[in-house]
Design an enzyme around this catalytic site. Sequence first.
Site, mmCIF file in Angstrom:
data_model
loop_
_atom_site.group_PDB
_atom_site.id
_atom_site.type_symbol
_atom_site.label_atom_id
_atom_site.label_comp_id
_atom_site.label_asym_id
_atom_site.label_seq_id
_atom_site.Cartn_x
_atom_site.Cartn_y
_atom_site.Cartn_z
ATOM 1 N N HIS A 1 2.703 22.388 -11.223
ATOM 2 C CA HIS A 1 1.405 22.253 -10.541
ATOM 3 C C HIS A 1 1.229 20.823 -10.019
ATOM 4 O O HIS A 1 0.785 20.615 -8.892
ATOM 5 C CB HIS A 1 0.251 22.541 -11.523
ATOM 6 C CG HIS A 1 0.174 23.955 -12.016
ATOM 7 N ND1 HIS A 1 0.071 24.279 -13.348
ATOM 8 C CD2 HIS A 1 0.149 25.137 -11.345
ATOM 9 C CE1 HIS A 1 -0.011 25.589 -13.481
ATOM 10 N NE2 HIS A 1 0.048 26.139 -12.286
ATOM 11 N N LYS B 1 -10.415 36.715 -18.872
ATOM 12 C CA LYS B 1 -9.213 36.205 -19.557
ATOM 13 C C LYS B 1 -9.618 35.390 -20.769
ATOM 14 O O LYS B 1 -10.673 34.757 -20.783
ATOM 15 C CB LYS B 1 -8.410 35.311 -18.609
ATOM 16 C CG LYS B 1 -7.485 36.071 -17.687
ATOM 17 C CD LYS B 1 -6.537 35.085 -17.017
ATOM 18 C CE LYS B 1 -5.638 35.782 -15.998
ATOM 19 N NZ LYS B 1 -4.839 34.824 -15.239
ATOM 20 N N ARG C 1 7.313 30.040 -6.010
ATOM 21 C CA ARG C 1 8.522 29.791 -6.789
ATOM 22 C C ARG C 1 9.647 30.754 -6.422
ATOM 23 O O ARG C 1 10.776 30.369 -6.246
ATOM 24 C CB ARG C 1 8.229 29.924 -8.291
ATOM 25 C CG ARG C 1 7.394 28.812 -8.856
ATOM 26 C CD ARG C 1 6.872 29.162 -10.215
ATOM 27 N NE ARG C 1 6.057 30.369 -10.140
ATOM 28 C CZ ARG C 1 5.283 30.818 -11.120
ATOM 29 N NH1 ARG C 1 5.250 30.187 -12.253
ATOM 30 N NH2 ARG C 1 4.560 31.905 -10.951
ATOM 31 N N SER D 1 2.663 28.401 -16.606
ATOM 32 C CA SER D 1 1.840 28.116 -17.782
ATOM 33 C C SER D 1 2.197 29.079 -18.916
ATOM 34 O O SER D 1 2.201 28.694 -20.090
ATOM 35 C CB SER D 1 0.356 28.269 -17.432
ATOM 36 O OG SER D 1 0.000 27.377 -16.421
HETATM 37 O O1 PNS Z 1 -3.092 30.436 -11.333
HETATM 38 P P1 PNS Z 1 -3.352 31.851 -10.942
HETATM 39 O O2 PNS Z 1 -3.892 32.637 -12.128
HETATM 40 O O3 PNS Z 1 -2.140 32.497 -10.325
HETATM 41 O O4 PNS Z 1 -4.504 31.824 -9.810
HETATM 42 C C1 PNS Z 1 -4.987 33.011 -9.224
HETATM 43 C C2 PNS Z 1 -6.253 32.740 -8.399
HETATM 44 C C3 PNS Z 1 -7.287 32.008 -9.217
HETATM 45 C C4 PNS Z 1 -5.881 31.889 -7.211
HETATM 46 C C5 PNS Z 1 -6.786 34.114 -7.901
HETATM 47 O O5 PNS Z 1 -6.883 34.978 -8.988
HETATM 48 C C6 PNS Z 1 -8.158 33.997 -7.235
HETATM 49 O O6 PNS Z 1 -8.275 33.462 -6.157
HETATM 50 N N1 PNS Z 1 -9.193 34.512 -7.926
HETATM 51 C C7 PNS Z 1 -10.577 34.429 -7.490
HETATM 52 C C8 PNS Z 1 -11.090 35.799 -7.017
HETATM 53 C C9 PNS Z 1 -10.698 36.055 -5.590
HETATM 54 O O7 PNS Z 1 -10.990 35.275 -4.695
HETATM 55 N N2 PNS Z 1 -10.026 37.206 -5.337
HETATM 56 C C10 PNS Z 1 -9.614 37.582 -4.000
HETATM 57 C C11 PNS Z 1 -8.218 37.093 -3.708
HETATM 58 S S1 PNS Z 1 -7.032 38.162 -4.454
#
Ligand code: PNS
Length: 190
Positions: A16, A40, A89, A127
């Site tokens: 990150h 979560k 990745r 993570s």
């Molecule tokens: O680190 P992560 O868990 O891969 O991040 C995922 C994240 C936070 C970027 C994604 O879950 C997100 O944007 N969640 C907020 C809800 C949202 O906007 N959903 C629509 C897009 S799928």
Amino acid sequence: MIAIYPGSFDPVTLGHVDIIQRGAKLFERVIVAVLRNPNKTPLFSVQQRIEQIRQATQHLPNVEVDSFDGLTVNYAQMRQAQVLLRGLRAISDFEIELSMAHTNKTLSTQIETVFLATSNEYSFLSSSVVKEIARFGGSVNHLVPPHVALDIYQCYAHKYQVSNPNKTEATLSLNNSPTELPLEIQQREV
Ligand code: PNS
């Protein structure tokens, strides 16, 4: 141009930090945004994660750390950002990330998703991998910033202490000998 780098960051890894550093060279401002996700159960609270990221990025003056809930595009609009920054990745990431980018595009045509290919040395790193290694007593010193490694060891040592009050933390390791454990854990008596 302002970019939002959204994620769970539970905890922030060197992968990150690599994306944040490179993003900070490309954009006027990068806002690292920790998702407050009630679905979560994270290892670290949102506040702890914000502090961990702040410390890891304190050398980058154009990086800000914040938290958000709800839709990422709404948060981006609220912060007047034009870009969502994400690291890629592997092919497995690509499928998920592409679908997320398409979904976000249907929600706001104003916001673009920009992907940065993760540096080679971090292509395996997540993570979850960090938590898995730490849970079984392995060292994560090469995977996360030093202050985050300490937080992780303390967190798992505490969990262990609660369930096994009569043993030393060194025996936290299931498969490793105590000498393979991070020094902080070897030296501390519970
Ligand atoms: O680190 P992560 O868990 O891969 O991040 C995922 C994240 C936070 C970027 C994604 O879950 C997100 O944007 N969640 C907020 C809800 C949202 O906007 N959903 C629509 C897009 S799928």
